[in-house]
Scaffold this active site. Structure first.
Site, short mmCIF file in Angstrom:
data_model
loop_
_atom_site.label_atom_id
_atom_site.label_comp_id
_atom_site.label_asym_id
_atom_site.label_seq_id
_atom_site.Cartn_x
_atom_site.Cartn_y
_atom_site.Cartn_z
N THR A 43 -5.47 -6.78 10.91
CA THR A 43 -5.77 -5.51 10.24
C THR A 43 -5.23 -4.32 11.03
O THR A 43 -4.63 -3.40 10.47
CB THR A 43 -7.30 -5.36 10.06
OG1 THR A 43 -7.81 -6.53 9.42
CG2 THR A 43 -7.65 -4.13 9.24
N HIS A 74 -2.31 -5.36 1.54
CA HIS A 74 -3.61 -6.03 1.34
C HIS A 74 -3.32 -7.49 0.99
O HIS A 74 -2.34 -7.77 0.29
CB HIS A 74 -4.38 -5.40 0.17
CG HIS A 74 -5.51 -6.27 -0.31
ND1 HIS A 74 -6.75 -6.24 0.27
CD2 HIS A 74 -5.56 -7.24 -1.28
CE1 HIS A 74 -7.53 -7.14 -0.33
NE2 HIS A 74 -6.84 -7.75 -1.28
N GLU A 83 -9.54 -10.85 -7.65
CA GLU A 83 -8.66 -9.69 -7.44
C GLU A 83 -7.46 -9.73 -8.38
O GLU A 83 -7.05 -8.69 -8.91
CB GLU A 83 -8.22 -9.63 -5.98
CG GLU A 83 -9.38 -9.28 -5.05
CD GLU A 83 -9.04 -9.34 -3.56
OE1 GLU A 83 -9.94 -9.07 -2.75
OE2 GLU A 83 -7.88 -9.65 -3.21
N ASN A 105 -2.01 0.31 6.68
CA ASN A 105 -1.46 -0.92 7.27
C ASN A 105 -0.62 -1.74 6.29
O ASN A 105 -0.50 -2.95 6.41
CB ASN A 105 -2.59 -1.75 7.91
CG ASN A 105 -3.67 -2.13 6.92
OD1 ASN A 105 -3.56 -1.84 5.73
ND2 ASN A 105 -4.71 -2.78 7.40
N TYR A 154 -12.47 -2.04 -3.60
CA TYR A 154 -12.94 -2.09 -2.22
C TYR A 154 -14.46 -1.96 -2.13
O TYR A 154 -14.99 -1.61 -1.08
CB TYR A 154 -12.25 -1.01 -1.38
CG TYR A 154 -10.87 -1.40 -0.90
CD1 TYR A 154 -10.68 -2.49 -0.05
CD2 TYR A 154 -9.75 -0.67 -1.26
CE1 TYR A 154 -9.42 -2.85 0.40
CE2 TYR A 154 -8.47 -1.02 -0.81
CZ TYR A 154 -8.32 -2.11 0.02
OH TYR A 154 -7.07 -2.46 0.48
N LYS A 171 0.82 -1.22 0.00
CA LYS A 171 0.00 0.00 0.00
C LYS A 171 0.86 1.28 0.00
O LYS A 171 2.06 1.24 0.26
CB LYS A 171 -0.93 -0.03 1.22
CG LYS A 171 -1.98 -1.17 1.16
CD LYS A 171 -2.95 -1.09 2.34
CE LYS A 171 -4.00 -2.19 2.27
NZ LYS A 171 -4.98 -2.09 3.39
P1 IDP Z 1 -7.95 -6.67 5.85
O1 IDP Z 1 -7.13 -5.74 4.96
O2 IDP Z 1 -7.15 -7.12 7.04
O3 IDP Z 1 -8.56 -7.81 5.08
P2 IDP Z 1 -10.58 -5.41 5.87
O4 IDP Z 1 -11.57 -5.50 6.99
O5 IDP Z 1 -10.86 -6.18 4.62
O6 IDP Z 1 -9.13 -5.79 6.46
O7 IDP Z 1 -10.45 -3.87 5.52
C1 IDP Z 1 -9.84 -3.45 4.32
C2 IDP Z 1 -8.94 -2.28 4.62
O8 IDP Z 1 -9.74 -1.19 5.08
C3 IDP Z 1 -7.93 -2.51 5.75
O9 IDP Z 1 -6.78 -3.20 5.36
C4 IDP Z 1 -7.63 -1.09 6.17
O10 IDP Z 1 -6.73 -0.45 5.25
C5 IDP Z 1 -9.00 -0.45 6.05
N1 IDP Z 1 -9.75 -0.50 7.32
C6 IDP Z 1 -10.34 -1.58 7.89
N2 IDP Z 1 -10.94 -1.26 9.05
C7 IDP Z 1 -10.74 0.07 9.21
C8 IDP Z 1 -11.13 1.01 10.24
O11 IDP Z 1 -11.80 0.68 11.23
N3 IDP Z 1 -10.72 2.31 10.06
C9 IDP Z 1 -9.99 2.71 8.97
N4 IDP Z 1 -9.62 1.86 7.99
C10 IDP Z 1 -9.98 0.56 8.11
MG MG Z 2 -9.99 -7.71 3.56
#
Ligand code: IDP
Ligand code: MG
Length: 140
Positions: free
Chosen positions: A93, A117, A128, A114, A51, A11
């Site tokens: 996450t 992905h 994807e 973070n 997304y 990212k």
């Molecule tokens: P993942 O990447 O661990 O699969 P997902 O729940 O699919 O997590 O969320 C996709 C992306 O959305 C996360 O990697 C992060 O960048 C962002 N994200 C998820 N939850 C939050 C939140 O509570 N606040 C801000 N960004 C979030």
């Molecule tokens: Mg995810």
């Protein structure tokens, strides 16, 4: 164990800090082979579509803005149980909950920025990787 493929993104928070090689080293040390890789600037339309499953979440707008805030590196990873193996090496996450040695523990800035992905199922991995790569660009 079955050899499979998963889709990964390094990212913008990580490309900005020049961490592509360090993250790739962790992926490779975990037994994943990078069988396709390219650095791109995602468009807003691409980020919104990619997304789309999160469109109703409160963080969706911020997430799309973040994902287009700089270049990303899209990848296809191959290995035994690659989907689960990549999820393990990515970490939780929220980096504050991520296990020691995981990419997000090592490098992530916060729950949004973070660093990586990774697909959460083989079915989503197929969708994807097809979103970003032609079959001829994936060389195992
Ligand atoms: P993942 O990447 O661990 O699969 P997902 O729940 O699919 O997590 O969320 C996709 C992306 O959305 C996360 O990697 C992060 O960048 C962002 N994200 C998820 N939850 C939050 C939140 O509570 N606040 C801000 N960004 C979030
Ligand atoms: Mg995810």
């Amino acid at each position: 164990m079955a050899t499979e493929r998963t889709f990964s993104i390094i990212k913008p928070d990580a490309t900005r800090r020049n961490l592509t090689g360090k993250i790739n080293a962790v992926l490779e040390a975990a037994g994943l082979r990078i069988v396709a890789q390219k650095r791109i600037q995602m468009t807003q339309a691409q980020a919104e579509s990619f997304y789309g499953v999160h469109a109703a979440r409160p963080f969706f707008r911020d997430l799309v803005s973040f994902m287009i805030s700089g270049p990303v590196v899209v990848q296809v990873l191959e290995g035994d149980n690659a989907v689960a193996r990549n999820r393990d090496v990515m970490g939780a996450t929220n980096p504050s909950s991520a296990a020691e040695g995981t990419i997000r523990k090592l490098f992530a800035e916060n729950i949004e920025a973070n660093s990586v992905h990774g697909s959460d199922s083989a079915e989503n991995a197929a969708t994807e990787m097809a979103f970003f790569f032609a079959a001829t660009e994936i060389v195992g």
